[in-house]
Design an enzyme around this catalytic site. Structure first.
Site, mmCIF file in Angstrom:
data_model
loop_
_atom_site.group_PDB
_atom_site.id
_atom_site.type_symbol
_atom_site.label_atom_id
_atom_site.label_comp_id
_atom_site.label_asym_id
_atom_site.label_seq_id
_atom_site.Cartn_x
_atom_site.Cartn_y
_atom_site.Cartn_z
ATOM 1 N N LYS A 125 2.639 -2.341 -5.357
ATOM 2 C CA LYS A 125 1.910 -1.036 -5.755
ATOM 3 C C LYS A 125 2.393 0.147 -5.396
ATOM 4 C CE LYS A 125 -2.917 0.361 -4.584
ATOM 5 N NZ LYS A 125 -4.270 -0.033 -3.795
ATOM 6 N N GLU B 200 -10.255 4.518 -4.280
ATOM 7 C CA GLU B 200 -10.750 3.579 -3.139
ATOM 8 C C GLU B 200 -11.768 4.154 -2.199
ATOM 9 O OE1 GLU B 200 -6.805 2.488 -2.115
ATOM 10 O OE2 GLU B 200 -6.624 1.297 -3.865
ATOM 11 N N ASP C 149 -9.040 4.235 5.950
ATOM 12 C CA ASP C 149 -8.600 2.767 5.544
ATOM 13 C C ASP C 149 -7.408 2.301 6.321
ATOM 14 O OD1 ASP C 149 -7.934 0.789 3.933
ATOM 15 O OD2 ASP C 149 -8.240 1.735 2.060
#
Ligand SMILES: *[C@@H]1O[C@H](CO)[C@@H](O)[C@H](O)[C@H]1NC(C)=O
Ligand SMILES: *[C@@H]1O[C@H](CO)[C@@H](O)[C@H](O)[C@H]1NC(C)=O
Ligand SMILES: *[C@@H]1O[C@H](CO)[C@@H](O)[C@H](O)[C@H]1NC(C)=O
Ligand SMILES: *[C@@H]1O[C@H](CO)[C@@H](O)[C@H](O)[C@H]1NC(C)=O
Ligand SMILES: *[C@@H]1O[C@H](CO)[C@@H](O)[C@H](O)[C@H]1NC(C)=O
Length: 468
Positions: free
Chosen positions: A103, A213, A236
């Site tokens: 990713k 996200e 996060d």
């Protein structure tokens, strides 16, 4: 006249009642959309259930809700394995055949990256990374036992993972599903979003919406419906990345006000410190490596040279040497100890094989050896607040997501900074928060009763600030 209205009224009531009881007694309709969280280290899939309003994150046939975002290519025949099945092959296959972190490369151009910087990126990974001639894309090369090279784009790797998740959803729901909502990092530009969509298309998914996200995480907590919430800070902290986003809610709309992050800080670093501590305390050294920096990577842990100064002292004569397979076992052990220290004060490690170990690790020790890393979590938070000239008190809600925010000291450090108590166990599993929010969004798209509120986000051109 009025009799007519009464008749219509009664008729309408009857229809409503039939609908109401029908809804209660018929089996609830099955979800038609799934929500996918393709993460850097872990990925999962879920769906919103009409009527109950619950979100389920599906259990994979690997026995967990999240799978490692890893693929393994078997050298004998090029067979591709995904997730835990891939990691399980790690001891048996060349480390160049295990691809993770894809990713980080998806939709990313290297035209502005110097050869030296690209070399540094390559040095982080045991697999082979190449660039297209125009340097606009990276791809991975894997050499099979018969000498044939096969190539994987970052999208291909994503497609294998997404395909596995789609199959999981299909098995759990008992019928094929392809309509999906996908989450992407807030800083993804249009090219990266497109590349992620391409991966999904390769996996047979029909992506109806892509959401960020942090927005998904906020939705998992129902913040799109809650009164009086304007500024939401989403922290996060995953396995290897820290992303901080400040969202500004206006009605049902989330705007991204600022983002900052550290691309190389996460739970793997905490595990790594703990592993070094265990090696040191047990007088263990790694075969062939002496006591110098380890560079071998057989799982997702990118080992850096952050060994403590004690490790660099003159080797003790009692040092016992361990091989890579044992190191790998100890790394898994360290990871488990880290997890167990979330709700235990100390862990007693006793092991006979493959190496004798007997030591206690306290939460305090774990916190001490990682304190500087925990403090680093605050840096992007400060940057984000500065960026929009907000004070700490202006933040209405703090959302902690990513498995590493389970570490009590991490919650404490952030809580102290904001002078708030964040020590309570989170309402939503931080590891599943993004997947849960994406699934809620999928439920909204599917128009499923009783979800009426819609949350949209307007993609913004906010530049991510990188912090070390
Ligand atoms: C929905 O979730 C609640 C709380 O977790 C649980 O008690 C309930 O059984 C669930 N309902 C369905 C239909 O799964
Ligand atoms: C090498 O093995 C792969 C996978 O089994 C096969 O597809 C390929 O044709 C083989 N190449 C050669 C040169 O034998
Ligand atoms: C590929 O090779 C592995 C062993 O290396 C074997 O277990 C597997 O069955 C093979 N798969 C195919 C499709 O030949
Ligand atoms: C992304 O994909 C859309 C639709 O396929 C296309 O119209 C758009 O030009 C693409 N954008 C970029 C930046 O590649
Ligand atoms: C670990 O702690 C337990 C309980 O306090 C104690 O009995 C044991 O001796 C300790 N072991 C080591 C190796 O320190």
């Amino acid at each position: 006249m009025s009799g007519g209205f009464v008749a219509i009224g009664v008729g309408l009531l009857a229809v409503l009642l039939v609908g109401y009881f029908g809804q209660r007694h018929l089996p609830p309709p099955k979800p038609t959309f799934i929500g996918l969280d393709l993460g850097t280290t872990f990925s999962c899939v879920g769906a919103y259930h009409p009527v109950s309003g619950n979100v389920t994150i599906f259990l994979t046939d690997q026995g967990s809700q999240c799978i490692p975002s890893v693929i393994a290519i078997l050298p004998d025949n090029g067979t591709v394995l995904v997730g835990k099945a891939a990691l399980n092959q790690a001891p048996a296959i060349p480390s160049a055949n295990l691809i993770y972190d894809a990713k980080r490369f998806i939709g990313r151009s290297f035209q502005q990256t110097s050869d030296e910087d690209f070399q540094l990126i390559k040095d982080r990974y045991p697999f082979t990374i190449r660039l297209t001639p125009d340097r606009s894309r990276a791809f991975f090369e894997v050499v099979l036992s018969n000498g044939t090279s096969i190539f994987f784009s970052p999208e291909d790797v994503g497609a294998y993972i997404l395909h596995y998740l789609r199959t999981t959803a299909t098995n759990c729901l008992g019928r094929p599903v392809s309509r999906a909502v996908l989450s992407v990092p807030a800083e993804f530009d249009q090219v990266q979003r497109n590349a992620t969509k391409k991966a999904a298309a390769k996996a047979g998914l029909d992506v109806w919406r892509v959401i960020q996200e942090p927005t998904a995480a906020a939705m998992a907590y129902g913040l799109h419906e809650e009164e009086g919430i304007q500024m939401v800070l989403v922290v996060d902290l995953g396995g290897g990345t820290l992303d901080v986003s400040l969202l500004n809610r206006q009605g049902g709309i989330f705007l991204t006000a600022a983002i900052a992050g550290n691309s190389y800080l996460g739970g793997q670093d905490f595990t790594h410190r703990l592993l070094n501590h265990i090696l040191e305390k047990s007088n263990l050294t790694i075969e062939g490596n002496g006591n110098t920096t380890e560079t071998e990577i057989s799982d997702q842990v990118v080992l850096t040279s952050e060994t403590s100064s004690e490790a660099n002292t003159v080797p003790s004569p009692h040092l016992r040497s361990i091989d890579q397979a044992t190191l790998q076992k100890l790394r898994l052990l360290a990871d488990q100890v880290k997890i167990d220290l979330t709700d235990q004060e100390f862990i007693h490690i006793k092991m006979e094989m493959p190496v004798e170990l007997d030591l206690n690790i306290t939460k305090q020790t774990f916190n001490q050896i990682n304190e500087d890393l925990f403090q680093k979590v605050l840096r992007p938070i400060e940057v984000v607040l500065e960026e929009v000239s907000l004070e700490r008190e202006d933040v209405d809600e703090i959302v902690l997501v990513g498995g590493s925010t389970r570490v009590p000291r991490v919650r404490e450090v952030i809580g102290e900074y904001f002078d708030r108590d964040l020590s309570n166990p989170p309402k939503v599993d931080p590891e599943l928060a993004v997947a849960t929010g994406v699934s809620v969004q999928a439920g909204i798209l599917g128009g499923m009763w009783p979800l009426q509120v819609s949350a949209v986000e307007i993609p913004m051109k906010v530049r991510k600030i990188h912090v070390l």
